[in-house]
Design an enzyme around this catalytic site. Structure first.
Site, PDB file in Angstrom:
ATOM      1  N   HIS A   5       0.765   3.252 -10.523  1.00  0.00           N
ATOM      2  CA  HIS A   5      -0.281   3.880  -9.616  1.00  0.00           C
ATOM      3  C   HIS A   5       0.316   4.726  -8.240  1.00  0.00           C
ATOM      4  O   HIS A   5       0.238   4.001  -7.109  1.00  0.00           O
ATOM      5  CB  HIS A   5      -1.076   2.392  -8.958  1.00  0.00           C
ATOM      6  CG  HIS A   5      -2.172   2.579  -8.380  1.00  0.00           C
ATOM      7  ND1 HIS A   5      -2.257   3.339  -7.096  1.00  0.00           N
ATOM      8  CD2 HIS A   5      -3.339   2.137  -8.514  1.00  0.00           C
ATOM      9  CE1 HIS A   5      -3.767   3.213  -6.675  1.00  0.00           C
ATOM     10  NE2 HIS A   5      -4.110   2.564  -7.313  1.00  0.00           N
ATOM     11  N   ARG A  64       0.844  -1.129   0.074  1.00  0.00           N
ATOM     12  CA  ARG A  64      -0.093   0.042  -0.009  1.00  0.00           C
ATOM     13  C   ARG A  64       1.001   1.302  -0.031  1.00  0.00           C
ATOM     14  O   ARG A  64       1.210   1.507   1.032  1.00  0.00           O
ATOM     15  CB  ARG A  64      -1.030   0.145   1.248  1.00  0.00           C
ATOM     16  CG  ARG A  64      -1.759   1.231   1.294  1.00  0.00           C
ATOM     17  CD  ARG A  64      -2.915   1.271   0.408  1.00  0.00           C
ATOM     18  NE  ARG A  64      -3.874   0.032   0.265  1.00  0.00           N
ATOM     19  CZ  ARG A  64      -4.543  -0.204  -0.875  1.00  0.00           C
ATOM     20  NH1 ARG A  64      -4.406   0.458  -1.970  1.00  0.00           N
ATOM     21  NH2 ARG A  64      -5.278  -1.169  -0.462  1.00  0.00           N
ATOM     22  N   ASP A 114     -12.313   9.139  -6.964  1.00  0.00           N
ATOM     23  CA  ASP A 114     -12.018   8.061  -7.721  1.00  0.00           C
ATOM     24  C   ASP A 114     -12.563   8.011  -9.234  1.00  0.00           C
ATOM     25  O   ASP A 114     -13.184   7.586  -9.890  1.00  0.00           O
ATOM     26  CB  ASP A 114     -12.321   6.601  -7.124  1.00  0.00           C
ATOM     27  CG  ASP A 114     -11.603   5.441  -7.490  1.00  0.00           C
ATOM     28  OD1 ASP A 114     -10.538   5.628  -8.337  1.00  0.00           O
ATOM     29  OD2 ASP A 114     -11.882   4.338  -7.237  1.00  0.00           O
ATOM     30  N   ARG A 166       2.344  -6.717  -9.669  1.00  0.00           N
ATOM     31  CA  ARG A 166       2.661  -5.936  -8.514  1.00  0.00           C
ATOM     32  C   ARG A 166       3.018  -7.051  -7.426  1.00  0.00           C
ATOM     33  O   ARG A 166       3.672  -6.743  -6.358  1.00  0.00           O
ATOM     34  CB  ARG A 166       1.811  -5.183  -8.045  1.00  0.00           C
ATOM     35  CG  ARG A 166       0.238  -5.581  -7.648  1.00  0.00           C
ATOM     36  CD  ARG A 166      -0.529  -4.468  -7.242  1.00  0.00           C
ATOM     37  NE  ARG A 166      -1.996  -4.761  -6.716  1.00  0.00           N
ATOM     38  CZ  ARG A 166      -2.989  -4.228  -6.217  1.00  0.00           C
ATOM     39  NH1 ARG A 166      -2.436  -3.008  -5.708  1.00  0.00           N
ATOM     40  NH2 ARG A 166      -4.048  -4.639  -5.982  1.00  0.00           N
ATOM     41  N   GLU A 198      -2.164   8.961 -10.692  1.00  0.00           N
ATOM     42  CA  GLU A 198      -1.567   7.783 -11.662  1.00  0.00           C
ATOM     43  C   GLU A 198      -1.793   7.825 -13.316  1.00  0.00           C
ATOM     44  O   GLU A 198      -2.554   8.437 -13.754  1.00  0.00           O
ATOM     45  CB  GLU A 198      -2.472   6.404 -11.295  1.00  0.00           C
ATOM     46  CG  GLU A 198      -2.563   6.408  -9.894  1.00  0.00           C
ATOM     47  CD  GLU A 198      -3.845   5.519  -9.588  1.00  0.00           C
ATOM     48  OE1 GLU A 198      -4.320   4.564 -10.276  1.00  0.00           O
ATOM     49  OE2 GLU A 198      -4.585   5.708  -8.759  1.00  0.00           O
TER      50      GLU A 198
HETATM   51  O1  TA6 Z   1      -6.639   3.621  -8.865  1.00  0.00           O
HETATM   52  C1  TA6 Z   1      -7.774   3.667  -8.104  1.00  0.00           C
HETATM   53  C2  TA6 Z   1      -8.084   2.420  -7.515  1.00  0.00           C
HETATM   54  O2  TA6 Z   1      -8.495   1.657  -8.657  1.00  0.00           O
HETATM   55  C3  TA6 Z   1      -9.289   2.603  -6.523  1.00  0.00           C
HETATM   56  O3  TA6 Z   1     -10.673   2.209  -6.985  1.00  0.00           O
HETATM   57  C4  TA6 Z   1      -8.697   1.871  -5.175  1.00  0.00           C
HETATM   58  O4  TA6 Z   1      -9.471   0.652  -5.244  1.00  0.00           O
HETATM   59  C5  TA6 Z   1      -7.325   1.830  -5.578  1.00  0.00           C
HETATM   60  O5  TA6 Z   1      -6.961   1.852  -6.729  1.00  0.00           O
HETATM   61  C6  TA6 Z   1      -6.602   0.793  -4.729  1.00  0.00           C
HETATM   62  O6  TA6 Z   1      -6.561  -0.562  -5.184  1.00  0.00           O
HETATM   63  P1  TA6 Z   1      -5.971  -1.645  -4.423  1.00  0.00           P
HETATM   64  O7  TA6 Z   1      -6.381  -2.949  -5.070  1.00  0.00           O
HETATM   65  O8  TA6 Z   1      -4.451  -1.251  -4.290  1.00  0.00           O
HETATM   66  O9  TA6 Z   1      -6.576  -1.741  -2.972  1.00  0.00           O
END
Ligand code: TA6
Length: 295
Positions: free
Chosen positions: A166, A73, A211, A96, A270
């Site tokens: 991301h 994260r 988002d 990832r 992103e």
């Molecule tokens: O990029 C935005 C997103 O797709 C959100 O919808 C949110 O879920 C985030 O990425 C994080 O995703 P993750 O799978 O890392 O929890």
């Protein structure tokens, strides 16, 4: 393994391989300006980037898992070959959560260190996604950070993919943070079932969960962190879309790997092809770049 990596790919005073605090192997790149970058072999995941002024520019959650098979994260996760839950694969694809290999390292003619990590298909990826591919991330560190993502089709059938860098930027206070340069761009709003709207605001401030996928977004945007009086310039080529994401308080509380208050200190801006999928015929390759310049 570390010793072998340092022997083969280490560059004196510029690229070193060490274990991080969670016992993951990582490359540490340093530039004469004082800039410093950490990239894990796991996920080709950039987990830290310090500016020449010594300021950490990326956010990584205190609650993040550092376990093989689980996403990290924060930092710069690489989404491939799927973005988000838009398909049958695990969220954001498998890149990832795979271990990548070091392909190349060295110094550019202007004395910036670089490193290329690559991922190719294996038994596990073929079970999920039956295609032969090469995905590579090159990082080049100067006062700016250049990220070059390449995907190639090494199989005999065409495939389609979505991808993203991301990036989680660290900010002093999300309420004093804004994204500049997306006005006039149509976005797909994930909080309204993907409804399309045209962005009217020259300055996108944050007052709640956000988002959005900005479609065919401009190649240059700015992230203003007024709390730290910093501006990040984000430039892209070959990547069509920009996602702006902050989970805000309620969603943060439901995420086990994000502290309840940590949403205040992060924002994801992103770059990638989140909605506009790329199709590659056998032998074809794609390349997208992102340059991040702090000031
Ligand atoms: O990029 C935005 C997103 O797709 C959100 O919808 C949110 O879920 C985030 O990425 C994080 O995703 P993750 O799978 O890392 O929890």
């Amino acid at each position: 393994m570390l010793q072998a990596l340092n022997t083969q790919f280490g560059v004196k005073d510029a690229v070193t391989f060490v274990e991080n605090a969670h016992r993951f192997e990582q490359a540490v790149l340093t530039h004469v300006s004082g800039a410093r970058l950490e990239v894990l072999l796991y996920g080709a995941h950039v987990t830290a980037w310090k500016s020449a002024r010594g300021q950490e520019l990326l956010f990584v959650s205190q609650e993040s898992f550092f376990e093989p098979g689980r996403p990290i994260r924060g930092g710069i996760p690489i989404c491939f070959p799927q973005f988000s839950n838009n398909g049958p694969l695990p969220a954001h694809g498998f890149a990832r959560t795979c271990f990548w290999r070091v392909e190349r390292s060295g110094m550019l003619p202007d004395d910036r260190p670089y490193l290329t990590l690559a991922l190719t298909e294996n038994v596990e990826t073929l079970k999920l996604w039956p295609f032969r591919f090469r995905l590579a991330l090159t990082v080049q560190l100067g006062e700016a950070l250049d990220l070059i993502l390449e995907a190639g089709n090494s199989g005999t059938t065409p495939f389609r993919f979505n991808t993203a860098l991301h990036t989680y930027f660290q900010v002093a206070d999300i309420r004093k943070t804004a994204v500049i340069g997306l006005d006039g761009t149509t976005f797909s709003d994930d909080l309204r079932q993907g409804a399309h709207t045209t962005e009217a605001r020259p300055r996108i401030d944050f007052t709640g969960e956000t988002d959005r996928v900005y479609l065919n977004a401009p190649d240059l945007v700015h992230l203003r962190d007024d709390g730290r009086r910093q501006v990040m310039t984000i430039e892209k080529t070959g990547m069509h879309d920009i996602v702006v994401w902050n989970p805000w308080s309620e969603r943060a509380k439901r995420m086990e790997d994000l502290g309840d208050e940590e949403y205040r200190r992060m924002v994801c801006v992103e770059t990638g092809n989140m909605k506009s999928a790329v199709t590659l015929a056998p032998g074809q390759a794609w390349r997208g770049t992102t340059r991040l310049t702090p000031a």
